[in-house]
Scaffold this active site. Structure first.
Site, PDB file in Angstrom:
ATOM      1  CG  ASP A  70      -4.433  -2.280   0.774  1.00 16.91           C
ATOM      2  OD1 ASP A  70      -3.209  -2.443   0.652  1.00 16.91           O
ATOM      3  OD2 ASP A  70      -4.973  -1.860   1.813  1.00 16.91           O
ATOM      4  CB  SER A  97      -0.952  -0.032   1.198  1.00 21.16           C
ATOM      5  OG  SER A  97      -2.036   0.850   1.029  1.00 21.16           O
TER       6      SER A  97
END
Length: 361
Positions: free
Chosen positions: A252, A43
């Site tokens: 993610d 991320s």
């Protein structure tokens, strides 16, 4: 061996806008270590990690962070909230007065949400204990995304192009070892929601008949930063072994593991330093934004027991009450994060020096 001569490998956690703190942390690392080995992240950590791997200095990172208008990633003025989510949360709040983790878990694992919102559930996909959870994340994300992943990808692509980095072939030449046999200088994780598994980028692109070397680094960053409820999921279309077309949803990597320390190996000559963003859990349900923050907090890091990390040198960066969704962050808050990153690494180095009885680090 003089420890200052050792190569440092870096692992960076997820954390959205709080990743600003990584620039301050990297400033301190630069002062102690002249050689950067492999870098891994997820991320926000993936985004900063590729910039470090591409050769950006801490000073350059600081300037990028200071000058970029984060709100430019938004396509709309306010955070949306799907009516079914909002009604479910308000019903819980009305009946129980206090929202707890079990309520959020129930919502995220509902069996009917995806079907109600016409998200096709392919045969043999989204199975097992995480099946409903992951397909719901996809459904929620398709209804509620408010940031433009393409804008993020284009911004990262330009930054990397400025350093001559385009695909992962440009990141060859890192330290090849048992966990990184192809020797990529930078790697990151994402989650394949169809299979419920963490995938390593670029290595696991081979699973989708894509040459890992040819994967665009900016595209990988977009996959790794594809936070549910915030960005639309990234789709990969390919044909399986039976020549059947398939679509996989990529989100993610922090959903299942927000600190992928296992991406980098440790040796006598290569020390690992972890940079982990930590802050307070959001409170209250007074707005769609607060509901969203609660859902995001509950949906992340579901795959790994807390504090089960296999490295000793972790800088725990206190980000206070700043949320990873605070894209309208002020200059003062940005500087606070930057300084917190510096402070955390300074404390880590002091502790490392104590452990080594005064040896230089």
């Amino acid at each position: 061996m003089n420890k200052k001569s050792r190569t440092v490998n870096i692992v960076l956690s997820g954390g959205g806008i709080k990743g600003i703190a990584f620039a301050g942390a990297y400033e301190e690392i630069e002062k102690k270590y002249k050689r950067i080995g492999n870098v891994a992240g997820v991320s926000a950590g993936a985004l900063v990690g590729v910039l470090i791997g591409a050769g950006y200095t801490s000073r350059e990172l600081g300037r990028i962070i200071k000058e970029f208008n984060y709100s430019s990633l938004s396509d709309m003025g306010e955070i949306p909230m799907d009516i079914s989510i909002a009604n479910s949360m308000r019903t819980i709040e009305k009946e129980k007065k206090v929202l707890n983790d079990s309520d959020l878990e129930t919502l995220l694992h509902r069996q009917d949400y995806a079907e109600l919102h016409l998200v096709r559930k392919p045969k043999d996909d989204f199975v097992g204990s995480r099946g409903n959870f992951l397909i719901n994340l996809i459904a929620f994300s398709k209804k509620n995304a408010f940031l433009n992943g393409e804008l993020l990808e284009n911004w990262v692509a330009q930054l990397l192009a400025n350093k001559g980095v385009h695909t992962f072939s440009d990141f060859r030449g890192g330290i090849a070892d048992k966990v990184n046999p192809r020797g990529y200088k930078v790697r990151m994780t994402a989650v394949d929601a169809n299979t419920g598994k963490v995938i390593v980028l670029p290595d696991d692109m081979a699973l989708y008949n894509i040459d890992p070397d040819k994967l665009e680094v900016a595209k990988a960053v977009r996959m790794s930063t594809c936070v549910p409820f915030v960005f639309d999921p990234v789709t990969i279309d390919y044909k399986d072994a039976g020549n059947k077309p398939k679509t996989h949803y990529i989100i993610d990597g922090g959903v299942l593991d927000n600190f992928p320390v296992w991406l980098i190996d440790s040796t006598e000559s290569n020390i690992i330093i972890g940079l982990k963003l930590e802050g307070k859990e959001p409170k209250g349900l007074s707005s769609a934004e607060h509901i969203l923050k609660k859902l995001l907090h509950s949906s992340h890091d579901t795959g790994v027991p807390k504090n089960s990390y296999n490295i000793d040198n972790i800088a725990h960066i206190n980000t206070g009450e700043i949320s990873f969704l605070d894209f309208d962050i002020t200059a003062e808050e940005s500087m606070y994060l930057y300084n917190q990153g510096k402070l955390a690494v300074q404390k880590l180095f002091i502790n490392m020096q104590k452990k080594t009885r005064g040896w230089r680090i």
